[in-house]
Design a protein around this motif. Structure first.
Motif, PDB file in Angstrom:
ATOM      1  N   ALA A 129       0.742  -1.117  -0.048  1.00  0.00           N
ATOM      2  CA  ALA A 129      -0.110   0.158  -0.043  1.00  0.00           C
ATOM      3  C   ALA A 129       0.788   1.148   0.118  1.00  0.00           C
ATOM      4  O   ALA A 129       0.523   2.303  -0.433  1.00  0.00           O
ATOM      5  N   SER A 130       2.170   1.032   0.695  1.00  0.00           N
ATOM      6  CA  SER A 130       2.740   2.421   0.569  1.00  0.00           C
ATOM      7  C   SER A 130       3.850   2.689  -0.643  1.00  0.00           C
ATOM      8  O   SER A 130       4.176   3.726  -0.775  1.00  0.00           O
ATOM      9  N   ASP A 131       3.589   1.639  -1.704  1.00  0.00           N
ATOM     10  CA  ASP A 131       4.436   1.903  -2.997  1.00  0.00           C
ATOM     11  C   ASP A 131       3.804   2.702  -3.764  1.00  0.00           C
ATOM     12  O   ASP A 131       2.720   2.469  -4.540  1.00  0.00           O
ATOM     13  N   ALA A 181       5.222 -13.116   1.107  1.00  0.00           N
ATOM     14  CA  ALA A 181       6.157 -13.004   1.996  1.00  0.00           C
ATOM     15  C   ALA A 181       7.517 -12.413   1.618  1.00  0.00           C
ATOM     16  O   ALA A 181       8.068 -11.185   1.787  1.00  0.00           O
ATOM     17  N   ASP A 182       7.957 -12.499   0.390  1.00  0.00           N
ATOM     18  CA  ASP A 182       9.046 -11.819  -0.532  1.00  0.00           C
ATOM     19  C   ASP A 182       8.560 -10.377  -0.858  1.00  0.00           C
ATOM     20  O   ASP A 182       9.542  -9.651  -1.041  1.00  0.00           O
ATOM     21  N   MET A 183       7.240 -10.095  -0.847  1.00  0.00           N
ATOM     22  CA  MET A 183       6.926  -8.651  -1.360  1.00  0.00           C
ATOM     23  C   MET A 183       7.002  -7.841  -0.165  1.00  0.00           C
ATOM     24  O   MET A 183       7.174  -6.822  -0.077  1.00  0.00           O
ATOM     25  N   ALA A 184       6.321  -8.556   0.946  1.00  0.00           N
ATOM     26  CA  ALA A 184       6.574  -7.763   2.227  1.00  0.00           C
ATOM     27  C   ALA A 184       8.010  -7.501   2.631  1.00  0.00           C
ATOM     28  O   ALA A 184       8.213  -6.676   3.374  1.00  0.00           O
ATOM     29  N   ALA A 185       9.026  -8.397   2.045  1.00  0.00           N
ATOM     30  CA  ALA A 185      10.530  -8.243   2.669  1.00  0.00           C
ATOM     31  C   ALA A 185      11.068  -7.346   1.391  1.00  0.00           C
ATOM     32  O   ALA A 185      12.126  -7.062   1.856  1.00  0.00           O
ATOM     33  N   GLY A 186      10.307  -6.833   0.270  1.00  0.00           N
ATOM     34  CA  GLY A 186      11.090  -6.033  -0.638  1.00  0.00           C
ATOM     35  C   GLY A 186      11.685  -6.807  -1.670  1.00  0.00           C
ATOM     36  O   GLY A 186      12.430  -5.909  -2.508  1.00  0.00           O
ATOM     37  N   ARG A 187      11.675  -8.181  -1.661  1.00  0.00           N
ATOM     38  CA  ARG A 187      12.501  -8.851  -2.820  1.00  0.00           C
ATOM     39  C   ARG A 187      11.805  -8.820  -4.173  1.00  0.00           C
ATOM     40  O   ARG A 187      12.323  -8.966  -5.126  1.00  0.00           O
ATOM     41  N   VAL A 188      10.381  -8.561  -4.138  1.00  0.00           N
ATOM     42  CA  VAL A 188       9.660  -8.307  -5.278  1.00  0.00           C
ATOM     43  C   VAL A 188       8.499  -7.050  -5.097  1.00  0.00           C
ATOM     44  O   VAL A 188       8.368  -7.031  -3.733  1.00  0.00           O
ATOM     45  N   VAL A 189       8.234  -6.391  -6.107  1.00  0.00           N
ATOM     46  CA  VAL A 189       7.464  -5.405  -5.433  1.00  0.00           C
ATOM     47  C   VAL A 189       5.863  -5.423  -5.802  1.00  0.00           C
ATOM     48  O   VAL A 189       5.233  -4.618  -5.275  1.00  0.00           O
ATOM     49  N   ALA A 190       5.609  -6.621  -6.309  1.00  0.00           N
ATOM     50  CA  ALA A 190       4.084  -6.951  -6.519  1.00  0.00           C
ATOM     51  C   ALA A 190       3.956  -8.449  -6.742  1.00  0.00           C
ATOM     52  O   ALA A 190       4.863  -9.139  -7.082  1.00  0.00           O
ATOM     53  N   VAL A 191       2.689  -8.983  -6.614  1.00  0.00           N
ATOM     54  CA  VAL A 191       2.242 -10.310  -6.979  1.00  0.00           C
ATOM     55  C   VAL A 191       1.204 -10.437  -7.905  1.00  0.00           C
ATOM     56  O   VAL A 191       0.223  -9.455  -7.657  1.00  0.00           O
ATOM     57  N   ALA A 192       1.547 -11.010  -8.921  1.00  0.00           N
ATOM     58  CA  ALA A 192       0.133 -11.342 -10.022  1.00  0.00           C
ATOM     59  C   ALA A 192      -0.690 -12.569  -9.553  1.00  0.00           C
ATOM     60  O   ALA A 192       0.151 -13.400  -9.284  1.00  0.00           O
ATOM     61  N   ARG A 205      -4.809  -8.031   5.229  1.00  0.00           N
ATOM     62  CA  ARG A 205      -3.465  -7.397   5.424  1.00  0.00           C
ATOM     63  C   ARG A 205      -4.108  -5.978   5.093  1.00  0.00           C
ATOM     64  O   ARG A 205      -3.246  -4.925   4.502  1.00  0.00           O
ATOM     65  N   ASN A 206      -5.066  -5.372   5.615  1.00  0.00           N
ATOM     66  CA  ASN A 206      -5.504  -3.889   5.435  1.00  0.00           C
ATOM     67  C   ASN A 206      -4.519  -2.840   5.736  1.00  0.00           C
ATOM     68  O   ASN A 206      -4.149  -2.823   6.904  1.00  0.00           O
ATOM     69  N   GLY A 207      -4.226  -2.137   4.721  1.00  0.00           N
ATOM     70  CA  GLY A 207      -3.465  -1.099   5.093  1.00  0.00           C
ATOM     71  C   GLY A 207      -1.781  -1.294   4.689  1.00  0.00           C
ATOM     72  O   GLY A 207      -0.888  -0.614   4.690  1.00  0.00           O
ATOM     73  N   VAL A 208      -1.724  -2.772   4.556  1.00  0.00           N
ATOM     74  CA  VAL A 208      -0.131  -3.188   4.330  1.00  0.00           C
ATOM     75  C   VAL A 208      -0.476  -3.608   2.758  1.00  0.00           C
ATOM     76  O   VAL A 208       0.722  -3.068   2.121  1.00  0.00           O
ATOM     77  N   PHE A 209      -1.122  -4.267   2.276  1.00  0.00           N
ATOM     78  CA  PHE A 209      -1.178  -4.486   0.541  1.00  0.00           C
ATOM     79  C   PHE A 209      -2.460  -3.765   0.113  1.00  0.00           C
ATOM     80  O   PHE A 209      -3.492  -3.638   0.808  1.00  0.00           O
ATOM     81  N   GLU A 210      -2.328  -3.803  -1.048  1.00  0.00           N
ATOM     82  CA  GLU A 210      -3.259  -2.876  -1.929  1.00  0.00           C
ATOM     83  C   GLU A 210      -3.482  -3.648  -3.190  1.00  0.00           C
ATOM     84  O   GLU A 210      -2.364  -3.939  -4.072  1.00  0.00           O
ATOM     85  N   VAL A 211      -4.706  -3.766  -3.927  1.00  0.00           N
ATOM     86  CA  VAL A 211      -5.055  -4.161  -5.411  1.00  0.00           C
ATOM     87  C   VAL A 211      -4.894  -3.050  -6.140  1.00  0.00           C
ATOM     88  O   VAL A 211      -5.434  -2.043  -5.823  1.00  0.00           O
ATOM     89  N   VAL A 212      -4.236  -3.442  -7.464  1.00  0.00           N
ATOM     90  CA  VAL A 212      -3.922  -2.342  -8.376  1.00  0.00           C
ATOM     91  C   VAL A 212      -4.938  -2.840  -9.491  1.00  0.00           C
ATOM     92  O   VAL A 212      -4.960  -3.808 -10.144  1.00  0.00           O
ATOM     93  N   LEU A 213      -5.702  -1.683  -9.712  1.00  0.00           N
ATOM     94  CA  LEU A 213      -6.946  -1.732 -10.647  1.00  0.00           C
ATOM     95  C   LEU A 213      -6.788  -0.910 -11.941  1.00  0.00           C
ATOM     96  O   LEU A 213      -6.016   0.238 -11.675  1.00  0.00           O
ATOM     97  N   PRO A 214      -7.009  -1.300 -13.173  1.00  0.00           N
ATOM     98  CA  PRO A 214      -7.948  -2.496 -13.383  1.00  0.00           C
ATOM     99  C   PRO A 214      -7.112  -3.571 -13.464  1.00  0.00           C
ATOM    100  O   PRO A 214      -5.783  -3.633 -13.576  1.00  0.00           O
ATOM    101  N   PRO A 215      -7.636  -4.889 -13.314  1.00  0.00           N
ATOM    102  CA  PRO A 215      -6.902  -6.006 -13.738  1.00  0.00           C
ATOM    103  C   PRO A 215      -6.115  -6.221 -15.208  1.00  0.00           C
ATOM    104  O   PRO A 215      -6.876  -5.434 -15.840  1.00  0.00           O
TER     105      PRO A 215
END
Length: 275
Positions: A129-131, A181-192, A205-215
């Protein structure tokens, strides 16, 4: 004497024919009902469909198959494997069908038979969410993105990557949980992953992760999987009938609301997938 021999031969042929008919009639569904157990293969790291919570196997698939078991009059026995081993194990006869679920694609339909869709499967992006550097899928160009190994999501991410000015640095994971887990650690910037999955993770994980729209993926659906041989046709027919009945009486929508916070408008079958 000759008449007796002919009579014996005719009786023998009749017995063999009867045995053949009986053996053929004992298809997968008949065997499952006789045993009282439907063996279902899946992976347990694909929330909210299948995952482990406080040591228990839970998720939409667990609830749906509990209802399918009631409709068929059998118990459900779960067999858990990493996803890249699930479909080979189905073909090897380790279980009767796969929960998964799996995205319904043209290639998979050539090899397997799918049930009625149980949810939407369109692929989207989950980020921190912070990215603030990622506001749309195209912002992934040149960046490290996690995705499940041997999945439809991987194939779609690779296809999308090829349209960008700089290819995505694709990282493949046996488990999506490892990718998160790797996204949380900064090893990848996103997950598809499919929109229902990442919407669930973002909610957890409200406030930690966020969905990028549109798909970025093509409109697609999840279904359960069986083999295409004649012996399993009646089983998939029966599971199909149970799912469509659940869709009609509202049970499926209720379970979708429980696990996704929304319900999906899905067709009764997919004849021509988008990819």
């Amino acid at each position: 004497m000759q008449k007796r021999l002919l009579l014996k031969a005719a009786l023998g042929a009749a017995l063999l024919f009867g045995a053949s008919v009986s053996a053929h009639a004992e298809d997968a569904l008949a065997k499952i009902k006789a045993a009282g157990t439907l063996k279902v293969g899946t992976e347990t790291a694909f929330a909210p469909f299948d995952f482990i919570d406080a040591g228990d196997h839970v998720g939409l698939n667990v609830d749906l198959f509990a209802e399918i078991g009631k409709e068929l009059g059998v118990k459900i026995e779960w067999v858990a494997l990493p996803w890249d081993g699930v479909l080979p194990a189905l073909e090897a006869g380790k279980f009767d069908m796969v929960a998964g679920p799996a995205t319904i694609t043209k290639a998979r339909m050539e090899r397997y038979r799918f049930t009625a869709p149980i949810a939407e499967a369109t692929v989207a992006i989950l980020k921190k969410a912070s990215d603030k550097a990622i506001t749309k899928p195209e912002d992934l160009a040149g960046k490290a993105v996690g995705v499940g190994k041997a999945t439809s999501q991987l194939a779609q991410l690779q296809e999308f990557s090829a349209t960008l000015p700089k290819k995505i640095d694709v990282h493949e994971y046996v488990s999506f949980n490892d990718a998160y887990a790797d996204m949380a650690a900064g090893r990848v910037v996103a997950v598809a992953n499919s929109l229902p999955n990442i919407a669930f993770v973002a909610k957890q994980r409200n406030g930690v992760f966020e969905v990028v729209l549109p798909p970025f993926g093509k409109k697609s659906y999840f279904g359960f999987i069986g083999t295409k041989d004649a012996d399993h046709a009646s089983l998939i027919d029966a599971v199909d009938a149970a799912l469509i009945k659940m869709k009609g009486d509202g049970r499926m929508a209720k379970l979708q609301e429980k696990w996704f916070g929304t319900k999906f408008d899905t067709p009764d079958s997919v004849k021509d997938p988008a990819f």
